[in-house]
Design an enzyme around this catalytic site. Structure first.
Site, mmCIF file in Angstrom:
data_model
loop_
_atom_site.group_PDB
_atom_site.id
_atom_site.type_symbol
_atom_site.label_atom_id
_atom_site.label_comp_id
_atom_site.label_asym_id
_atom_site.label_seq_id
_atom_site.Cartn_x
_atom_site.Cartn_y
_atom_site.Cartn_z
ATOM 1 N N LYS A 11 48.356 43.446 32.218
ATOM 2 C CA LYS A 11 49.843 43.400 33.139
ATOM 3 C C LYS A 11 50.815 44.095 31.994
ATOM 4 O O LYS A 11 50.748 43.870 30.758
ATOM 5 C CB LYS A 11 50.191 42.172 33.744
ATOM 6 C CG LYS A 11 49.112 41.839 34.888
ATOM 7 C CD LYS A 11 49.522 40.594 35.507
ATOM 8 C CE LYS A 11 48.480 40.214 36.683
ATOM 9 N NZ LYS A 11 48.760 38.924 37.292
ATOM 10 N N TYR A 51 48.220 44.716 46.199
ATOM 11 C CA TYR A 51 48.633 43.378 46.414
ATOM 12 C C TYR A 51 48.944 43.109 47.974
ATOM 13 O O TYR A 51 49.541 42.225 48.337
ATOM 14 C CB TYR A 51 49.960 43.063 45.563
ATOM 15 C CG TYR A 51 49.396 42.516 44.098
ATOM 16 C CD1 TYR A 51 48.639 41.782 43.747
ATOM 17 C CD2 TYR A 51 50.420 43.329 43.121
ATOM 18 C CE1 TYR A 51 48.134 41.345 42.487
ATOM 19 C CE2 TYR A 51 49.922 43.064 41.840
ATOM 20 C CZ TYR A 51 49.034 41.976 41.460
ATOM 21 O OH TYR A 51 48.594 41.634 40.202
ATOM 22 N N ASN A 118 51.145 36.462 33.779
ATOM 23 C CA ASN A 118 49.903 35.851 33.051
ATOM 24 C C ASN A 118 48.887 36.726 32.775
ATOM 25 O O ASN A 118 47.682 36.689 32.646
ATOM 26 C CB ASN A 118 49.229 34.871 34.293
ATOM 27 C CG ASN A 118 48.829 35.844 35.311
ATOM 28 O OD1 ASN A 118 48.803 36.829 35.657
ATOM 29 N ND2 ASN A 118 48.335 35.277 36.710
ATOM 30 N N HIS A 121 44.764 40.882 35.319
ATOM 31 C CA HIS A 121 44.049 40.912 36.653
ATOM 32 C C HIS A 121 42.753 41.223 36.543
ATOM 33 O O HIS A 121 42.355 42.165 35.982
ATOM 34 C CB HIS A 121 44.900 41.994 37.761
ATOM 35 C CG HIS A 121 44.420 42.212 38.847
ATOM 36 N ND1 HIS A 121 44.531 41.426 40.064
ATOM 37 C CD2 HIS A 121 43.478 42.912 39.261
ATOM 38 C CE1 HIS A 121 43.611 41.776 40.992
ATOM 39 N NE2 HIS A 121 42.940 42.819 40.662
ATOM 40 N N GLU A 132 40.045 48.216 44.778
ATOM 41 C CA GLU A 132 40.885 48.233 43.684
ATOM 42 C C GLU A 132 40.495 49.378 42.630
ATOM 43 O O GLU A 132 41.535 50.039 42.055
ATOM 44 C CB GLU A 132 41.153 46.819 42.910
ATOM 45 C CG GLU A 132 41.711 45.737 43.654
ATOM 46 C CD GLU A 132 41.539 44.538 43.099
ATOM 47 O OE1 GLU A 132 40.940 44.454 42.083
ATOM 48 O OE2 GLU A 132 42.194 43.578 43.974
HETATM 49 P P1 DAT Z 1 44.943 35.739 40.623
HETATM 50 O O1 DAT Z 1 45.883 37.123 39.762
HETATM 51 O O2 DAT Z 1 44.683 34.704 39.545
HETATM 52 O O3 DAT Z 1 43.913 36.451 41.362
HETATM 53 P P2 DAT Z 1 46.672 35.706 43.040
HETATM 54 O O4 DAT Z 1 45.928 36.884 43.277
HETATM 55 O O5 DAT Z 1 46.517 34.511 43.719
HETATM 56 O O6 DAT Z 1 45.981 35.264 41.471
HETATM 57 O O7 DAT Z 1 48.119 36.212 42.733
HETATM 58 C C1 DAT Z 1 48.485 37.490 42.002
HETATM 59 C C2 DAT Z 1 49.606 37.291 41.323
HETATM 60 O O8 DAT Z 1 50.674 36.642 41.748
HETATM 61 C C3 DAT Z 1 49.104 36.014 39.908
HETATM 62 O O9 DAT Z 1 48.241 36.731 38.993
HETATM 63 C C4 DAT Z 1 50.363 35.703 39.698
HETATM 64 C C5 DAT Z 1 51.374 35.750 41.000
HETATM 65 N N1 DAT Z 1 51.281 34.488 41.574
HETATM 66 C C6 DAT Z 1 50.245 33.742 42.258
HETATM 67 N N2 DAT Z 1 50.628 32.707 42.834
HETATM 68 C C7 DAT Z 1 52.135 32.536 42.484
HETATM 69 C C8 DAT Z 1 52.887 31.558 42.735
HETATM 70 N N3 DAT Z 1 52.791 30.493 43.643
HETATM 71 N N4 DAT Z 1 54.295 31.400 42.099
HETATM 72 C C9 DAT Z 1 54.354 32.531 41.300
HETATM 73 N N5 DAT Z 1 53.636 33.543 41.038
HETATM 74 C C10 DAT Z 1 52.307 33.616 41.791
HETATM 75 MG MG MG Z 2 44.146 37.728 42.885
#
Ligand code: DAT
Ligand code: MG
Length: 138
Positions: A11, A51, A118, A121, A132
């Site tokens: 990212k 997303y 973080n 992805h 994707e």
């Molecule tokens: P991951 O990337 O671990 O698969 P995800 O698909 O649930 O997580 O979410 C996509 C991204 O969105 C994630 O990498 C960071 C952000 N994110 C997810 N949940 C969040 C939250 N509760 N608050 C803030 N950012 C969040």
């Molecule tokens: Mg995810």
């Protein structure tokens, strides 16, 4: 059956902090095979497709804005159980508590923003990976 593939994104925070090589090197060192790689300036259209599952969540718009804030390194890696293996290397979503030794645990922290930055992805299922990879490498 052909080998499993996954879509990995470094990212904008990871690229901006100069961690692209370090992160790719961890995935290669684990033994997975790099099969495609590019630096991309994402568009809103790409991110809306990528997303789609998060539309309507409070962090959705901040997430899209963050992903538009700078270049992203997009990679396809291949290998037996690579989807699960990369998610394990990446660590849990929240960087504050992601296990040390993982990418998010070692290099990530909470910056007090509306979206967690973080670093990486990784696709979460074979269906997501197929979708994707076609979004980022069509
Ligand atoms: P991951 O990337 O671990 O698969 P995800 O698909 O649930 O997580 O979410 C996509 C991204 O969105 C994630 O990498 C960071 C952000 N994110 C997810 N949940 C969040 C939250 N509760 N608050 C803030 N950012 C969040
Ligand atoms: Mg995810």
């Amino acid at each position: 059956m052909s080998a499993e593939q996954t879509l990995i994104l470094i990212k904008p925070d990871g690229v901006a902090r100069g961690l692209t090589g370090t992160i790719l090197s961890r995935v290669e060192a684990k033994g997975y095979k790099l099969v495609d790689l590019k630096l991309v300036n994402a568009t809103r259209e790409i991110l809306e497709a990528h997303y789609a599952e998060h539309v309507g969540k409070p962090f959705y718009e901040p997430l899209v804005e963050f992903m538009l804030s700078g270049p992203v390194a997009a990679a396809v890696f291949e290998g037996e159980r690579v989807i699960e293996g990369f998610r394990s290397l990446a660590g849990t979503t929240e960087p504050t508590t992601a296990a040390p030794g993982t990418i998010r645990g070692d290099f990530g922290r909470d910056w007090g923003l509306k979206v967690q930055q973080n670093l990486v992805h990784g696709s979460d299922s074979p269906e997501s990976a197929e979708k994707e990879i076609s979004i980022w490498f069509s």
